[in-house]
Write an enzyme that holds these catalytic residues in place. Structure first.
Site, mmCIF file in Angstrom:
data_model
loop_
_atom_site.group_PDB
_atom_site.id
_atom_site.type_symbol
_atom_site.label_atom_id
_atom_site.label_comp_id
_atom_site.label_asym_id
_atom_site.label_seq_id
_atom_site.Cartn_x
_atom_site.Cartn_y
_atom_site.Cartn_z
ATOM 1 N N ASP A 217 6.945 12.494 5.834
ATOM 2 C CA ASP A 217 6.714 11.065 5.660
ATOM 3 C C ASP A 217 7.087 10.651 4.238
ATOM 4 O O ASP A 217 6.636 11.265 3.269
ATOM 5 C CB ASP A 217 5.246 10.727 5.948
ATOM 6 C CG ASP A 217 5.043 9.238 6.193
ATOM 7 O OD1 ASP A 217 6.015 8.556 6.588
ATOM 8 O OD2 ASP A 217 3.917 8.751 5.978
ATOM 9 N N HIS B 39 5.006 -1.621 -1.184
ATOM 10 C CA HIS B 39 3.817 -0.839 -0.810
ATOM 11 C C HIS B 39 3.382 0.038 -1.983
ATOM 12 O O HIS B 39 2.199 0.071 -2.337
ATOM 13 C CB HIS B 39 4.142 0.020 0.418
ATOM 14 C CG HIS B 39 3.062 0.992 0.792
ATOM 15 N ND1 HIS B 39 1.835 0.591 1.286
ATOM 16 C CD2 HIS B 39 3.004 2.352 0.739
ATOM 17 C CE1 HIS B 39 1.083 1.661 1.537
ATOM 18 N NE2 HIS B 39 1.769 2.739 1.201
ATOM 19 N N GLU C 96 -0.734 2.608 9.155
ATOM 20 C CA GLU C 96 0.410 2.340 8.276
ATOM 21 C C GLU C 96 1.600 1.998 9.160
ATOM 22 O O GLU C 96 1.992 2.779 10.030
ATOM 23 C CB GLU C 96 0.731 3.553 7.382
ATOM 24 C CG GLU C 96 -0.321 3.758 6.293
ATOM 25 C CD GLU C 96 0.083 4.755 5.212
ATOM 26 O OE1 GLU C 96 0.971 5.610 5.477
ATOM 27 O OE2 GLU C 96 -0.475 4.688 4.097
ATOM 28 N N GLU D 162 5.173 1.805 10.052
ATOM 29 C CA GLU D 162 6.355 2.549 9.604
ATOM 30 C C GLU D 162 7.375 2.635 10.738
ATOM 31 O O GLU D 162 7.066 2.403 11.901
ATOM 32 C CB GLU D 162 5.972 3.993 9.217
ATOM 33 C CG GLU D 162 4.843 4.071 8.205
ATOM 34 C CD GLU D 162 4.714 5.443 7.546
ATOM 35 O OE1 GLU D 162 5.656 6.268 7.651
ATOM 36 O OE2 GLU D 162 3.663 5.684 6.915
ATOM 37 N N ASP E 131 1.257 5.872 10.897
ATOM 38 C CA ASP E 131 0.702 6.983 10.108
ATOM 39 C C ASP E 131 -0.764 6.672 9.823
ATOM 40 O O ASP E 131 -1.125 6.226 8.731
ATOM 41 C CB ASP E 131 1.526 7.108 8.814
ATOM 42 C CG ASP E 131 1.004 8.197 7.893
ATOM 43 O OD1 ASP E 131 0.349 9.128 8.381
ATOM 44 O OD2 ASP E 131 1.261 8.103 6.673
ATOM 45 N N ARG F 73 -8.672 6.459 4.349
ATOM 46 C CA ARG F 73 -8.537 6.215 2.904
ATOM 47 C C ARG F 73 -9.610 6.896 2.080
ATOM 48 O O ARG F 73 -9.364 7.270 0.929
ATOM 49 C CB ARG F 73 -8.565 4.708 2.628
ATOM 50 C CG ARG F 73 -7.473 3.906 3.339
ATOM 51 C CD ARG F 73 -6.095 4.387 2.974
ATOM 52 N NE ARG F 73 -5.065 3.546 3.589
ATOM 53 C CZ ARG F 73 -3.778 3.882 3.615
ATOM 54 N NH1 ARG F 73 -3.370 5.030 3.078
ATOM 55 N NH2 ARG F 73 -2.891 3.090 4.181
ATOM 56 N N GLN G 25 -8.681 10.497 1.925
ATOM 57 C CA GLN G 25 -7.463 10.575 1.095
ATOM 58 C C GLN G 25 -7.802 10.495 -0.394
ATOM 59 O O GLN G 25 -7.276 11.247 -1.207
ATOM 60 C CB GLN G 25 -6.529 9.423 1.481
ATOM 61 C CG GLN G 25 -5.169 9.434 0.784
ATOM 62 C CD GLN G 25 -4.267 8.289 1.261
ATOM 63 O OE1 GLN G 25 -4.645 7.500 2.121
ATOM 64 N NE2 GLN G 25 -3.067 8.219 0.709
ATOM 65 N N LYS H 85 -4.423 12.413 6.766
ATOM 66 C CA LYS H 85 -3.303 11.912 7.555
ATOM 67 C C LYS H 85 -2.875 12.856 8.675
ATOM 68 O O LYS H 85 -1.981 12.507 9.439
ATOM 69 C CB LYS H 85 -2.099 11.642 6.640
ATOM 70 C CG LYS H 85 -2.269 10.372 5.800
ATOM 71 C CD LYS H 85 -1.215 10.269 4.731
ATOM 72 C CE LYS H 85 -1.359 9.006 3.919
ATOM 73 N NZ LYS H 85 -0.798 7.807 4.578
ATOM 74 N N THR I 1 -0.705 10.922 14.347
ATOM 75 C CA THR I 1 0.401 10.023 14.021
ATOM 76 C C THR I 1 0.940 9.551 15.357
ATOM 77 O O THR I 1 1.281 10.374 16.205
ATOM 78 C CB THR I 1 1.518 10.763 13.247
ATOM 79 O OG1 THR I 1 0.956 11.391 12.094
ATOM 80 C CG2 THR I 1 2.632 9.811 12.833
ATOM 81 N N GLU J 214 -3.788 -2.570 1.714
ATOM 82 C CA GLU J 214 -3.126 -3.633 0.951
ATOM 83 C C GLU J 214 -3.605 -5.021 1.371
ATOM 84 O O GLU J 214 -3.830 -5.887 0.532
ATOM 85 C CB GLU J 214 -1.611 -3.579 1.171
ATOM 86 C CG GLU J 214 -0.901 -2.427 0.520
ATOM 87 C CD GLU J 214 0.542 -2.382 0.993
ATOM 88 O OE1 GLU J 214 1.362 -3.144 0.475
ATOM 89 O OE2 GLU J 214 0.834 -1.594 1.905
HETATM 90 MN MN MN Z 1 2.647 6.943 5.512
#
Ligand code: MN
Length: 441
Positions: free
Chosen positions: A142, A149, A215, A217, A249, A253, A256, A269, A273, A390
């Site tokens: 990834d 971002h 996420e 993507e 993804d 948080r 993470q 993560k 997925t 975000e």
């Molecule tokens: Mn990602």
């Protein structure tokens, strides 16, 4: 760099005998022809299919009715497989020949060979098709290619210095986990993990993640690979793209934040997925190629191994992405899903060819069916932020939802759906279907 040509299979006037391929807003007109893997209650094993309107064209059924006769031997063998890997490994000229044959089989007029008399045997309604992962994915990487971002996320940790000094030189990425990649529709279980201690000096807790996020993507499936020790020059990297799909993804948080230093994300993560089942080929995307990101004055030029005139001119994709949320309460009260953001892949700082050239530049080998993620696709505006971290500024700015609910991060029962499409004047609109997942506790 070889570019995929725009040819008669992209003609906007091309019509199919499959009526639903002309429904307004369909993702799957005859100009698209994405590949996927499916089964039905009547088939014992997975088969390769091509989406057309509301149907799937069953390639094994086409083989059995000699509708692919004359295709290269490797293509014939690959079309009878139960994953796309063998097809991905075929040379691009042979894959292009297959696209032309499929286009002829499905077109209304001027076809050399048609599948129309066999419609009842070769077409399966999509609602009866259970989609599987399109390929055996041996490796998944990834990236982090959206500068917006990276800037938004960086500014939460380092307000004065959001972008790290390497960002404009090297396509940042991490090696992901392929075993937990799931196809759209698979529920995603909220992970438990070690959570950031609330105050300095306190030990961490092991508990369910409270800051679960998505996420937005795109996934890039690799076609022909490269030998170990033999880098792919950026001039040839574009030809290594088999096709694109949607990719979520999922990210915890809080896990993470505690684990990511110094080696990057790990359990935050690797629990799931999600990808969309249909892979839209590089051939189908040919009309929607655009210039690479225009670097403003003052940004460094890419180093020579990441720069080619062709890639700078046409290495980007003009591809619109959208994410929507439906909570359990919204569904029970009959509220439609609410759109959270919209963004475009053309805003990425790095092109897929640069990602491939970088990935292999030290000699690492890629194989057919390997998957690359672009990283969260965000844009400059608030409406184009591709994850909740975000959108809500790490939970400070809660989102208001229809029915009076609010969200900082995902709650159990929340369903996230990604869609994507390409539009250009003079060409048929093509879409990607959807990538959907509901969070379960
Ligand atoms: Mn990602």
């Amino acid at each position: 760099m070889k570019t995929t040509p725009i040819d008669e299979t992209h003609g906007a006037a091309l019509r199919s005998w499959v009526e639903s391929a002309h429904a307004p807003g369909t993702d799957f007109p005859i100009q698209n022809l994405p590949f996927g893997v499916f089964r039905t209650s009547g088939t014992e094993s997975n088969r390769i299919g091509v989406a057309i309107g509301e149907f799937v064209l069953d390639l094994r059924a086409c083989l059995e009715r000699s509708l692919l006769t004359g295709m290269p031997t490797r293509i014939l063998a690959a079309c009878g497989e139960s994953t796309l890997n063998a097809l991905m490994a075929c040379p691009d000229i042979e894959r292009r020949a297959l696209r032309h044959r499929l286009s002829h089989l499905l077109r209304a007029e001027g076809a050399q060979v048609t599948a129309k008399p066999h419609a009842a045997e070769v077409l399966v309604p999509q609602r009866e098709a259970r989609m599987a992962l399109p390929a055996r994915i041996s490796d998944y990487t990834d990236f982090y290619a959206s500068i917006d971002h990276a800037t938004n996320v960086g500014s939460m940790m380092r307000p004065d210095n959001p972008l790290l000094p390497n960002y404009k030189w090297v396509p940042i990425g991490y090696h992901g986990r392929s075993s937990s990649i799931v196809v759209s529709g698979t529920p995603v279980r909220r992970p438990s993990g070690q959570i950031d201690p609330s105050a300095a000096g306190q030990p961490p807790h092991f508990e369910p993640s409270k800051l679960l996020d998505y996420e937005l993507e795109m996934g890039i499936f690799i076609a022909e690979g490269n030998e170990l020790g033999t880098p792919v020059p950026v001039t040839e990297a574009g030809a290594k793209i088999f096709g694109l799909c949607l990719l979520n993804d999922w990210s915890a948080r809080d896990i993470q934040k505690w684990e990511y230093q110094p080696l990057g994300p790990f359990l935050s993560k690797n629990f799931a997925t999600s990808i969309s089942p249909w892979v839209v080929t590089a051939e189908a995307l040919a009309p929607f190629r655009v210039a690479a990101f225009h670097r403003p004055e003052g940004d460094p030029a890419p180093l020579p191994h990441l720069k080619s005139a062709q890639d700078q001119a046409l290495g980007g994709f003009d591809l619109n992405l959208e994410v929507s949320l439906s909570t359990r309460a919204m569904r029970s009260h009959g509220h439609a899903p609410v759109r959270l953001s919209r963004s475009n892949v053309a805003s990425l700082y790095w092109t897929p060819a640069q990602m491939i050239a970088h990935h292999t530049s030290g000699g690492c080998n890629l194989n057919p069916g390997d998957l690359l993620g672009t990283g969260t696709v965000s844009g400059k505006t608030k409406e184009s932020r591709g994850c909740l971290l975000e959108l809500t500024m790490r939970g400070k700015d809660r989102l208001a939802l229809p029915g009076g609910e609010t969200r900082a991060f995902l709650e159990d029962g929340d369903e996230i759906t990604f869609t994507a499409s390409c539009e250009r004047e003079g060409f048929a609109r093509i879409g990607f279907g959807e990538c959907r997942g509901v969070v379960i506790g």
